[in-house]
Design a protein around this motif. Structure first.
Motif, PDB file in Angstrom:
ATOM      1  N   SER A  39     -17.804   4.424 -11.051  1.00 18.83           N
ATOM      2  CA  SER A  39     -16.848   5.324 -10.398  1.00 18.83           C
ATOM      3  C   SER A  39     -16.203   4.679  -9.181  1.00 18.83           C
ATOM      4  CB  SER A  39     -17.545   6.632  -9.994  1.00 18.83           C
ATOM      5  OG  SER A  39     -18.015   7.326 -11.122  1.00 18.83           O
ATOM      6  N   GLY A  40     -16.986   3.906  -8.410  1.00 18.72           N
ATOM      7  CA  GLY A  40     -16.428   3.243  -7.238  1.00 18.72           C
ATOM      8  C   GLY A  40     -15.355   2.240  -7.610  1.00 18.72           C
ATOM      9  N   ALA A  41     -15.645   1.414  -8.627  1.00 16.67           N
ATOM     10  CA  ALA A  41     -14.661   0.432  -9.089  1.00 16.67           C
ATOM     11  C   ALA A  41     -13.436   1.130  -9.671  1.00 16.67           C
ATOM     12  CB  ALA A  41     -15.289  -0.489 -10.132  1.00 16.67           C
ATOM     13  N   LEU A  42     -13.666   2.251 -10.371  1.00 17.66           N
ATOM     14  CA  LEU A  42     -12.552   2.991 -10.950  1.00 17.66           C
ATOM     15  C   LEU A  42     -11.657   3.571  -9.856  1.00 17.66           C
ATOM     16  CD1 LEU A  42     -11.544   3.857 -13.802  1.00 17.66           C
ATOM     17  CD2 LEU A  42     -12.647   6.055 -13.380  1.00 17.66           C
ATOM     18  N   LEU A  43     -12.270   4.056  -8.771  1.00 20.85           N
ATOM     19  CA  LEU A  43     -11.493   4.593  -7.661  1.00 20.85           C
ATOM     20  C   LEU A  43     -10.650   3.504  -7.005  1.00 20.85           C
ATOM     21  CD1 LEU A  43     -10.734   6.858  -5.735  1.00 20.85           C
ATOM     22  CD2 LEU A  43     -12.793   6.334  -4.404  1.00 20.85           C
ATOM     23  N   ASP A  44     -11.229   2.317  -6.827  1.00 23.93           N
ATOM     24  CA  ASP A  44     -10.466   1.203  -6.256  1.00 23.93           C
ATOM     25  C   ASP A  44      -9.270   0.853  -7.136  1.00 23.93           C
ATOM     26  OD1 ASP A  44     -12.212   1.022  -4.131  1.00 23.93           O
ATOM     27  OD2 ASP A  44     -13.431  -0.560  -5.033  1.00 23.93           O
ATOM     28  N   LEU A  45      -9.488   0.819  -8.441  1.00 21.84           N
ATOM     29  CA  LEU A  45      -8.393   0.526  -9.360  1.00 21.84           C
ATOM     30  C   LEU A  45      -7.352   1.641  -9.347  1.00 21.84           C
ATOM     31  CD1 LEU A  45     -10.278  -0.940 -12.466  1.00 21.84           C
ATOM     32  CD2 LEU A  45      -8.852  -2.177 -10.824  1.00 21.84           C
ATOM     33  N   ALA A  46      -7.801   2.893  -9.209  1.00 26.98           N
ATOM     34  CA  ALA A  46      -6.864   4.019  -9.166  1.00 26.98           C
ATOM     35  C   ALA A  46      -5.957   3.928  -7.940  1.00 26.98           C
ATOM     36  CB  ALA A  46      -7.630   5.339  -9.165  1.00 26.98           C
ATOM     37  N   LEU A  47      -6.531   3.548  -6.804  1.00 31.83           N
ATOM     38  CA  LEU A  47      -5.726   3.407  -5.590  1.00 31.83           C
ATOM     39  C   LEU A  47      -4.724   2.262  -5.731  1.00 31.83           C
ATOM     40  CD1 LEU A  47      -8.500   3.955  -2.874  1.00 31.83           C
ATOM     41  CD2 LEU A  47      -6.699   5.559  -3.583  1.00 31.83           C
ATOM     42  N   ALA A  48      -5.176   1.148  -6.305  1.00 33.35           N
ATOM     43  CA  ALA A  48      -4.266   0.022  -6.534  1.00 33.35           C
ATOM     44  C   ALA A  48      -3.177   0.406  -7.539  1.00 33.35           C
ATOM     45  CB  ALA A  48      -5.047  -1.191  -7.033  1.00 33.35           C
ATOM     46  N   HIS A  49      -3.571   1.143  -8.574  1.00 33.39           N
ATOM     47  CA  HIS A  49      -2.621   1.623  -9.589  1.00 33.39           C
ATOM     48  C   HIS A  49      -1.570   2.530  -8.944  1.00 33.39           C
ATOM     49  CE1 HIS A  49      -1.957   2.760 -13.960  1.00 33.39           C
ATOM     50  NE2 HIS A  49      -1.231   3.679 -13.333  1.00 33.39           N
ATOM     51  N   LEU A  50      -2.034   3.446  -8.094  1.00 30.93           N
ATOM     52  CA  LEU A  50      -1.123   4.371  -7.423  1.00 30.93           C
ATOM     53  C   LEU A  50      -0.161   3.624  -6.499  1.00 30.93           C
ATOM     54  CD1 LEU A  50      -0.326   7.301  -6.856  1.00 30.93           C
ATOM     55  CD2 LEU A  50      -2.094   7.373  -5.101  1.00 30.93           C
ATOM     56  N   ARG A  51      -0.667   2.612  -5.813  1.00 32.22           N
ATOM     57  CA  ARG A  51       0.191   1.829  -4.916  1.00 32.22           C
ATOM     58  C   ARG A  51       1.289   1.112  -5.693  1.00 32.22           C
ATOM     59  NH1 ARG A  51       0.270  -3.404  -3.771  1.00 32.22           N
ATOM     60  NH2 ARG A  51      -1.701  -3.760  -4.858  1.00 32.22           N
ATOM     61  N   LEU A  52       0.908   0.470  -6.793  1.00 33.45           N
ATOM     62  CA  LEU A  52       1.894  -0.252  -7.598  1.00 33.45           C
ATOM     63  C   LEU A  52       2.900   0.705  -8.234  1.00 33.45           C
ATOM     64  CD1 LEU A  52       0.130  -3.118  -9.592  1.00 33.45           C
ATOM     65  CD2 LEU A  52       1.989  -3.291  -7.945  1.00 33.45           C
ATOM     66  N   ALA A  53       2.391   1.822  -8.793  1.00 31.85           N
ATOM     67  CA  ALA A  53       3.277   2.799  -9.425  1.00 31.85           C
ATOM     68  C   ALA A  53       4.248   3.383  -8.406  1.00 31.85           C
ATOM     69  CB  ALA A  53       2.463   3.906 -10.083  1.00 31.85           C
ATOM     70  N   GLY A  54       3.740   3.693  -7.207  1.00 29.70           N
ATOM     71  CA  GLY A  54       4.597   4.240  -6.161  1.00 29.70           C
ATOM     72  C   GLY A  54       5.662   3.250  -5.727  1.00 29.70           C
ATOM     73  N   LEU A  55       5.271   1.987  -5.567  1.00 26.82           N
ATOM     74  CA  LEU A  55       6.230   0.968  -5.148  1.00 26.82           C
ATOM     75  C   LEU A  55       7.318   0.775  -6.199  1.00 26.82           C
ATOM     76  CD1 LEU A  55       7.023  -1.226  -3.106  1.00 26.82           C
ATOM     77  CD2 LEU A  55       5.482  -2.794  -4.295  1.00 26.82           C
ATOM     78  N   GLY A  56       6.893   0.651  -7.465  1.00 32.95           N
ATOM     79  CA  GLY A  56       7.875   0.462  -8.529  1.00 32.95           C
ATOM     80  C   GLY A  56       8.772   1.668  -8.718  1.00 32.95           C
ATOM     81  N   ALA A  57       8.181   2.875  -8.639  1.00 36.56           N
ATOM     82  CA  ALA A  57       8.972   4.093  -8.810  1.00 36.56           C
ATOM     83  C   ALA A  57       9.967   4.263  -7.668  1.00 36.56           C
ATOM     84  CB  ALA A  57       8.052   5.311  -8.894  1.00 36.56           C
ATOM     85  N   LEU A  58       9.537   4.019  -6.438  1.00 38.69           N
ATOM     86  CA  LEU A  58      10.447   4.149  -5.297  1.00 38.69           C
ATOM     87  C   LEU A  58      11.611   3.175  -5.403  1.00 38.69           C
ATOM     88  CD1 LEU A  58       7.998   4.655  -2.291  1.00 38.69           C
ATOM     89  CD2 LEU A  58       9.603   6.325  -3.241  1.00 38.69           C
ATOM     90  N   ALA A  59      11.309   1.935  -5.798  1.00 36.74           N
ATOM     91  CA  ALA A  59      12.380   0.948  -5.942  1.00 36.74           C
ATOM     92  C   ALA A  59      13.331   1.339  -7.071  1.00 36.74           C
ATOM     93  CB  ALA A  59      11.778  -0.436  -6.202  1.00 36.74           C
ATOM     94  N   GLY A  60      12.775   1.781  -8.210  1.00 36.77           N
ATOM     95  CA  GLY A  60      13.626   2.193  -9.322  1.00 36.77           C
ATOM     96  C   GLY A  60      14.452   3.419  -8.994  1.00 36.77           C
ATOM     97  N   ILE A  61      13.843   4.379  -8.287  1.00 32.73           N
ATOM     98  CA  ILE A  61      14.569   5.591  -7.900  1.00 32.73           C
ATOM     99  C   ILE A  61      15.682   5.262  -6.911  1.00 32.73           C
ATOM    100  CG2 ILE A  61      14.340   7.736  -6.566  1.00 32.73           C
ATOM    101  CD1 ILE A  61      11.584   8.078  -7.914  1.00 32.73           C
ATOM    102  N   ALA A  62      15.380   4.412  -5.925  1.00 32.08           N
ATOM    103  CA  ALA A  62      16.395   4.040  -4.937  1.00 32.08           C
ATOM    104  C   ALA A  62      17.577   3.353  -5.609  1.00 32.08           C
ATOM    105  CB  ALA A  62      15.780   3.133  -3.878  1.00 32.08           C
ATOM    106  N   LEU A  63      17.276   2.425  -6.524  1.00 28.79           N
ATOM    107  CA  LEU A  63      18.357   1.716  -7.220  1.00 28.79           C
ATOM    108  C   LEU A  63      19.130   2.654  -8.125  1.00 28.79           C
ATOM    109  CD1 LEU A  63      19.771  -0.945  -7.840  1.00 28.79           C
ATOM    110  CD2 LEU A  63      18.028  -1.384  -9.592  1.00 28.79           C
TER     111      LEU A  63
END
Length: 242
Positions: A39-63
């Motif tokens: 669960s700990g490793a999964l949570l770390d991956l979830a946070l990294a996943h959320l960061r990447l998804a947020g960054l990509g989505a924000l850039a795509g939405i802005a463009l």
């Protein structure tokens, strides 16, 4: 309001199912695999996943919003067809192909994933922006110009606030696509929830695959619920202004 609460509840449910103790008990009851991803490793991956998804989505939405505003301006009509064709081509290219083609230029890691997310979220945001802006009543713009507002003020005070309720569904689609597509980034060495899925496929561990998929679904539903709440708040503010 009920839709937002229901969506958030679904997200919480999938998050609970992805946790190692819960998922292991579920699979044990079904007679399946019991070696769960921590669960700990999964949570770390979830946070990294959320960061990447947020960054990509924000850039795509802005463009996408920027291009949508460009082609709906009086002097931007000539750009509409080529911009739409470019967005359609980006949408038609599978994210895995984008990641693979980006590897020689950017190497393994986050950048190929972010590039794939930007290209994959561009078209729904672009077309949603165009449709939302074109739905704004011309009389509202004319009234704004009549009282002396500049084109920039008309855009910020009239077009965008009135277009927001129609634009939000496109943003929801973009966010959902970004969250789902980010899992592909694990193939490029990015830390995402695709990692347990790939490990599960390699080791024939269905429980790993289930945990990665459930956690990805949890993020998608929680993000969608948050956007629904944002839509509700935006509608309230518009009613107060009226």
């Amino acid at each position: 309001m009920r839709g937002a609460i229901g969506t958030l509840a679904l997200g919480c449910g999938f998050a609970l199912l992805s946790l190692a103790p819960v998922a292991a008990v579920l699979f044990a009851a079904l007679g399946g695999e019991t070696r769960a991803f921590g669960s700990g490793a999964l949570l770390d991956l979830a946070l990294a996943h959320l960061r990447l998804a947020g960054l990509g989505a924000l850039a795509g939405i802005a463009l996408g919003v920027a291009l949508g505003l460009l082609v709906t301006r009086a002097d931007g009509g000539d750009w509409r067809r080529p911009v739409d064709a470019l967005a359609a081509a980006a949408q038609a290219t599978p994210p895995m192909v984008v990641v693979a083609l980006a590897l020689p230029a950017f190497g393994f890691g986050d950048l190929p994933t972010v590039l794939a997310l930007v290209l994959y979220t561009l078209m729904p945001v672009l077309r949603g922006t165009v449709a939302a802006i074109e739905a704004v009543a011309p009389d509202a713009r004319a009234a704004a110009v009549a009282i002396g507002l500049t084109p920039w003020q008309v855009l910020c005070r009239v077009d965008l606030p009135l277009a927001w309720p129609l634009l939000l569904p496109a943003l929801r689609v973009a966010v959902m696509l970004a969250v789902a597509t980010t899992a592909v980034g694990a193939l490029a060495g990015a830390a995402t929830l695709g990692t347990p899925i790939i490990l599960g496929l390699q080791n024939r561990n269905d429980l790993y695959i289930f945990q990665g998929a459930a956690a990805t679904a949890a993020i998608a539903f929680l993000a969608d619920g948050a956007l629904l709440m944002l839509k509700r708040d935006g509608l309230r503010r518009n009613r107060r202004k009226v």
